[in-house]
Design an enzyme around this catalytic site. Structure first.
Site, PDB file in Angstrom:
ATOM      1  N   HIS A   1       0.842  -1.203   0.000  1.00  0.00           N
ATOM      2  CA  HIS A   1       0.000   0.000   0.000  1.00  0.00           C
ATOM      3  C   HIS A   1       0.879   1.257   0.000  1.00  0.00           C
ATOM      4  O   HIS A   1       1.837   1.344   0.759  1.00  0.00           O
ATOM      5  CB  HIS A   1      -0.894   0.021   1.253  1.00  0.00           C
ATOM      6  CG  HIS A   1      -2.031  -0.948   1.186  1.00  0.00           C
ATOM      7  ND1 HIS A   1      -3.055  -0.954   2.096  1.00  0.00           N
ATOM      8  CD2 HIS A   1      -2.307  -1.950   0.313  1.00  0.00           C
ATOM      9  CE1 HIS A   1      -3.920  -1.909   1.794  1.00  0.00           C
ATOM     10  NE2 HIS A   1      -3.492  -2.526   0.706  1.00  0.00           N
TER      11      HIS A   1
ATOM     12  N   TYR B   1      -9.121   4.963   7.841  1.00  0.00           N
ATOM     13  CA  TYR B   1      -9.259   5.284   9.271  1.00  0.00           C
ATOM     14  C   TYR B   1     -10.349   6.354   9.362  1.00  0.00           C
ATOM     15  O   TYR B   1     -10.160   7.477   8.896  1.00  0.00           O
ATOM     16  CB  TYR B   1      -7.955   5.864   9.824  1.00  0.00           C
ATOM     17  CG  TYR B   1      -6.842   4.883  10.029  1.00  0.00           C
ATOM     18  CD1 TYR B   1      -6.061   4.422   8.982  1.00  0.00           C
ATOM     19  CD2 TYR B   1      -6.557   4.409  11.315  1.00  0.00           C
ATOM     20  CE1 TYR B   1      -5.017   3.530   9.193  1.00  0.00           C
ATOM     21  CE2 TYR B   1      -5.509   3.512  11.536  1.00  0.00           C
ATOM     22  CZ  TYR B   1      -4.758   3.073  10.466  1.00  0.00           C
ATOM     23  OH  TYR B   1      -3.730   2.177  10.683  1.00  0.00           O
TER      24      TYR B   1
ATOM     25  N   PRO C   1      -3.544  -0.296  18.916  1.00  0.00           N
ATOM     26  CA  PRO C   1      -3.284  -0.743  17.535  1.00  0.00           C
ATOM     27  C   PRO C   1      -3.498   0.323  16.460  1.00  0.00           C
ATOM     28  O   PRO C   1      -3.192   0.091  15.304  1.00  0.00           O
ATOM     29  CB  PRO C   1      -4.251  -1.903  17.350  1.00  0.00           C
ATOM     30  CG  PRO C   1      -5.278  -1.751  18.381  1.00  0.00           C
ATOM     31  CD  PRO C   1      -4.655  -1.006  19.518  1.00  0.00           C
TER      32      PRO C   1
ATOM     33  N   LYS D   1       1.736  -0.463  15.183  1.00  0.00           N
ATOM     34  CA  LYS D   1       3.144  -0.524  15.596  1.00  0.00           C
ATOM     35  C   LYS D   1       3.531  -1.805  16.340  1.00  0.00           C
ATOM     36  O   LYS D   1       4.704  -2.151  16.364  1.00  0.00           O
ATOM     37  CB  LYS D   1       3.456   0.677  16.518  1.00  0.00           C
ATOM     38  CG  LYS D   1       3.411   2.000  15.811  1.00  0.00           C
ATOM     39  CD  LYS D   1       4.567   2.163  14.843  1.00  0.00           C
ATOM     40  CE  LYS D   1       4.220   3.110  13.707  1.00  0.00           C
ATOM     41  NZ  LYS D   1       4.446   2.482  12.397  1.00  0.00           N
TER      42      LYS D   1
ATOM     43  N   TYR E   1       4.193   6.311  10.215  1.00  0.00           N
ATOM     44  CA  TYR E   1       3.339   5.155   9.907  1.00  0.00           C
ATOM     45  C   TYR E   1       4.125   4.079   9.147  1.00  0.00           C
ATOM     46  O   TYR E   1       4.037   2.898   9.467  1.00  0.00           O
ATOM     47  CB  TYR E   1       2.129   5.591   9.073  1.00  0.00           C
ATOM     48  CG  TYR E   1       1.027   4.551   9.028  1.00  0.00           C
ATOM     49  CD1 TYR E   1       1.134   3.449   8.177  1.00  0.00           C
ATOM     50  CD2 TYR E   1      -0.091   4.640   9.834  1.00  0.00           C
ATOM     51  CE1 TYR E   1       0.155   2.467   8.147  1.00  0.00           C
ATOM     52  CE2 TYR E   1      -1.081   3.666   9.808  1.00  0.00           C
ATOM     53  CZ  TYR E   1      -0.942   2.588   8.953  1.00  0.00           C
ATOM     54  OH  TYR E   1      -1.919   1.608   8.927  1.00  0.00           O
TER      55      TYR E   1
HETATM   56  P1  FAS Z   1       3.100 -12.309  21.450  1.00  0.00           P
HETATM   57  O1  FAS Z   1       2.085 -12.098  22.534  1.00  0.00           O
HETATM   58  O2  FAS Z   1       2.665 -12.302  20.035  1.00  0.00           O
HETATM   59  O3  FAS Z   1       3.827 -13.726  21.674  1.00  0.00           O
HETATM   60  C1  FAS Z   1       4.147 -14.182  22.960  1.00  0.00           C
HETATM   61  C2  FAS Z   1       4.183 -15.709  22.907  1.00  0.00           C
HETATM   62  O4  FAS Z   1       4.624 -16.192  24.184  1.00  0.00           O
HETATM   63  C3  FAS Z   1       2.799 -16.294  22.660  1.00  0.00           C
HETATM   64  O5  FAS Z   1       2.856 -17.247  21.619  1.00  0.00           O
HETATM   65  C4  FAS Z   1       2.448 -16.951  23.998  1.00  0.00           C
HETATM   66  O6  FAS Z   1       1.649 -18.106  23.831  1.00  0.00           O
HETATM   67  C5  FAS Z   1       3.814 -17.304  24.549  1.00  0.00           C
HETATM   68  N1  FAS Z   1       3.835 -17.415  26.009  1.00  0.00           N
HETATM   69  C6  FAS Z   1       3.205 -16.621  26.904  1.00  0.00           C
HETATM   70  N2  FAS Z   1       3.465 -17.049  28.164  1.00  0.00           N
HETATM   71  C7  FAS Z   1       4.287 -18.138  28.046  1.00  0.00           C
HETATM   72  C8  FAS Z   1       4.883 -19.019  28.976  1.00  0.00           C
HETATM   73  N3  FAS Z   1       4.675 -18.868  30.279  1.00  0.00           N
HETATM   74  N4  FAS Z   1       5.656 -20.037  28.517  1.00  0.00           N
HETATM   75  C9  FAS Z   1       5.867 -20.188  27.189  1.00  0.00           C
HETATM   76  N5  FAS Z   1       5.326 -19.386  26.235  1.00  0.00           N
HETATM   77  C10 FAS Z   1       4.535 -18.369  26.678  1.00  0.00           C
HETATM   78  N6  FAS Z   1      -0.449  -5.068  16.677  1.00  0.00           N
HETATM   79  C11 FAS Z   1      -0.547  -4.368  15.523  1.00  0.00           C
HETATM   80  O7  FAS Z   1       0.463  -3.852  15.043  1.00  0.00           O
HETATM   81  N7  FAS Z   1      -1.772  -4.236  14.889  1.00  0.00           N
HETATM   82  C12 FAS Z   1      -2.907  -4.828  15.384  1.00  0.00           C
HETATM   83  O8  FAS Z   1      -3.977  -4.707  14.815  1.00  0.00           O
HETATM   84  C13 FAS Z   1      -2.851  -5.584  16.565  1.00  0.00           C
HETATM   85  N8  FAS Z   1      -3.962  -6.220  17.062  1.00  0.00           N
HETATM   86  C14 FAS Z   1      -3.845  -6.962  18.212  1.00  0.00           C
HETATM   87  C15 FAS Z   1      -4.968  -7.644  18.750  1.00  0.00           C
HETATM   88  C16 FAS Z   1      -4.867  -8.396  19.931  1.00  0.00           C
HETATM   89  C17 FAS Z   1      -6.094  -9.124  20.477  1.00  0.00           C
HETATM   90  C18 FAS Z   1      -3.629  -8.459  20.608  1.00  0.00           C
HETATM   91  C19 FAS Z   1      -3.505  -9.241  21.918  1.00  0.00           C
HETATM   92  C20 FAS Z   1      -2.509  -7.799  20.096  1.00  0.00           C
HETATM   93  C21 FAS Z   1      -2.610  -7.045  18.883  1.00  0.00           C
HETATM   94  N9  FAS Z   1      -1.509  -6.386  18.324  1.00  0.00           N
HETATM   95  C22 FAS Z   1      -1.578  -5.661  17.186  1.00  0.00           C
HETATM   96  C23 FAS Z   1      -0.240  -6.415  18.967  1.00  0.00           C
HETATM   97  C24 FAS Z   1       0.444  -7.715  18.609  1.00  0.00           C
HETATM   98  O9  FAS Z   1       0.518  -7.854  17.219  1.00  0.00           O
HETATM   99  C25 FAS Z   1       1.763  -7.740  19.323  1.00  0.00           C
HETATM  100  O10 FAS Z   1       2.431  -6.506  19.233  1.00  0.00           O
HETATM  101  C26 FAS Z   1       2.666  -8.844  18.857  1.00  0.00           C
HETATM  102  O11 FAS Z   1       1.974 -10.054  18.931  1.00  0.00           O
HETATM  103  C27 FAS Z   1       3.907  -8.822  19.746  1.00  0.00           C
HETATM  104  O12 FAS Z   1       4.625  -9.980  19.519  1.00  0.00           O
HETATM  105  P2  FAS Z   1       5.395 -10.723  20.709  1.00  0.00           P
HETATM  106  O13 FAS Z   1       6.104  -9.727  21.506  1.00  0.00           O
HETATM  107  O14 FAS Z   1       6.102 -11.851  20.066  1.00  0.00           O
HETATM  108  O15 FAS Z   1       4.240 -11.243  21.695  1.00  0.00           O
HETATM  109  C1  PHB Z   2      -5.109  -4.671  10.731  1.00  0.00           C
HETATM  110  O1  PHB Z   2      -5.070  -4.860   9.491  1.00  0.00           O
HETATM  111  O2  PHB Z   2      -5.442  -5.556  11.542  1.00  0.00           O
HETATM  112  C2  PHB Z   2      -4.748  -3.308  11.264  1.00  0.00           C
HETATM  113  C3  PHB Z   2      -4.279  -2.338  10.384  1.00  0.00           C
HETATM  114  C4  PHB Z   2      -3.941  -1.086  10.879  1.00  0.00           C
HETATM  115  C5  PHB Z   2      -4.095  -0.832  12.232  1.00  0.00           C
HETATM  116  C6  PHB Z   2      -4.573  -1.812  13.113  1.00  0.00           C
HETATM  117  C7  PHB Z   2      -4.911  -3.062  12.625  1.00  0.00           C
HETATM  118  O3  PHB Z   2      -3.785   0.398  12.722  1.00  0.00           O
END
Ligand code: FAS
Ligand code: PHB
Length: 390
Positions: free
Chosen positions: A72, A200, A292, A296, A384
């Protein structure tokens, strides 16, 4: 068992770190408490900053991303239905790529296993010990059998609800937090995106985001109360509200489809300082959370482990600990800029309950300014697409 780096968590941070360490000839093992199927199906982020896609290509895990990712060149910001485009390509000559986090995780796991890397899924009872020694320990159970890994370093990549951050002794960490008075109701639907780029949308009814996972799968979000009950929302009500939060012309183009995933996510900003204690180093959501709106979260997690991998490489090559000692400072410089940008995007675009009429007019002026000033839209664009990674 003995390994140079024990990694807890097979999310983007842990998986990317293991690939970066392999490239540097540093041994690691990942332990993960969920199944491979679970982590590969977890729906989360969608936007890759330009440098993240370059890093994936550099590591040889970018093939499917290049084929299936949607490049994009900008986004639309809607102001009560009027859409104004922020042209990243023209403003900062960079792009972003839409590629679901679950696809990133699948690619990273496949690549790491193909390298002969070790990822222990479905572990339980993870704990860490001897963090302030030169031989920290990870303990866990696999099929109920106790296991122990002696490491040089432990990477706490276990997310916001993991065990690593809480394992750091009381009094060491300072937490910085802001909780927002709204959340996102998110859906995935079998329907083509309403626009070829993200919208957005700020409206007097609340914020909405129209994004996608492919040309046939839409990812859609609605601002709701932080404790909204998803069961209160029928699919029809979700579609109707999505149509109310864009112009009538855009609403007319919004095709509905089968909703196959839906949930409500609360929103917070969170940072912990420092991000290290002894031989334990925190990366990604284990150390910080961003709302979100700025897209980032996942990119910040990758930046942390890129810096950590460089510090480890320097240590093993020269025995110098200067990059390790400077890990927190290096990461926080990027993290706090991402917090600033995520807060800016979130507060500019969401309807803040309890705002006065003055606040609403000020907010509309900010949206008008940011989408009409070259200086302001350039600032938004450079944040961004991802600030330079140095
Ligand atoms: P993660 O949470 O992805 O990974 C951590 C891992 O550790 C998991 O697999 C977990 O199972 C494991 N773990 C936890 N405890 C443990 C233990 N005791 N023993 C062993 N393993 C364990 N970011 C965006 O940029 N855009 C979005 O739209 C967006 N939407 C999101 C929606 C939700 C519901 C959530 C929760 C997050 C969202 N995020 C979004 C943020 C997300 O993408 C995180 O920034 C990203 O997953 C971060 O990655 P990690 O730091 O690897 O953590
Ligand atoms: C998504 O595609 O899930 C998404 C994109 C942009 C955002 C948040 C989520 O700021």
């Amino acid at each position: 068992m003995r390994v140079q780096v024990g990694i807890i968590g097979a999310g983007p941070a842990g998986l990317m770190l293991s690939l970066l360490l392999h490239r540097a000839g540093i041994s690691s093992i990942i332990i993960e408490n969920r199944s491979r199927q679970y982590v590969e199906a977890r729906v989360r982020a969608g936007v890759l900053e330009h440098w993240t896609t370059e890093l994936m290509s550099e590591l040889g895990v970018g093939e499917r991303l290049r084929k299936e990712g949607l490049v994009h060149e900008g986004i639309d910001i809607g102001i009560n239905g009027e859409r104004r485009r922020i042209d990243f390509k023209a403003l900062v000559n960079k792009t972003i790529t839409i590629y679901g986090q679950q696809e990133v995780v699948k690619d990273l796991i496949a690549a790491r296993l193909a390298q002969g890397g070790e990822i222990e899924f479905e572990v339980s009872d993870t704990s860490v010990d001897r963090l302030d020694s030169e031989r920290p320990i990870i303990r866990y159970k696999k099929n109920g059998e106790p296991r122990e890994i002696e490491c040089d370093f432990i990477a706490g990549c276990d997310g916001f609800h993991g065990i690593c951050r809480p394992s750091i002794p009381k009094g060491v960490l300072t937490e910085f937090e802001r909780v927002y008075p709204y959340g996102w109701l998110g859906v995935l639907s079998e329907s083509p995106p309403v626009s070829h780029e993200l919208i957005y949308s700020y409206t007097d009814r609340g914020f909405a985001l129209y994004t996608m996972r492919s040309n046939s799968i839409s990812r859609l979000y609605l601002q709701v109360d932080p404790d909204e009950d998803i069961n209160k929302w029928s699919d029809e009500e979700i579609w109707n509200e999505l149509k109310r939060r864009v112009s009538p012309e855009t609403a007319a183009k919004l095709q509905t489809g089968r909703v196959f995933e839906k949930g409500v996510t609360a929103m917070r900003s969170f940072v912990v300082e420092p991000m290290q204690f002894g031989r334990l180093f925190l990366s990604g959501d284990a150390a910080h959370i961003v709302p979100p709106t700025g897209a980032k979260g996942m990119n910040l997690a990758v930046a942390d482990v890129l810096f950590f991998s460089r510090a480890l490489e320097s240590f093993y090559k020269t025995k110098s600990t200067s990059l390790l000692d400077g890990y927190t400072k290096k990461c926080l410089s990027r993290i706090w800029k991402a917090q600033r940008f995520s807060y800016f995007m979130t507060t500019m675009l969401h309807l803040n309950p309890g705002d006065s009429e003055f606040d609403r007019r000020r907010q509309l002026a900010e949206l008008d300014y940011v989408t009409s000033s070259k200086a302001a839209s350039t600032a938004l664009a450079e944040n961004y697409v991802g600030l330079p990674i140095d």
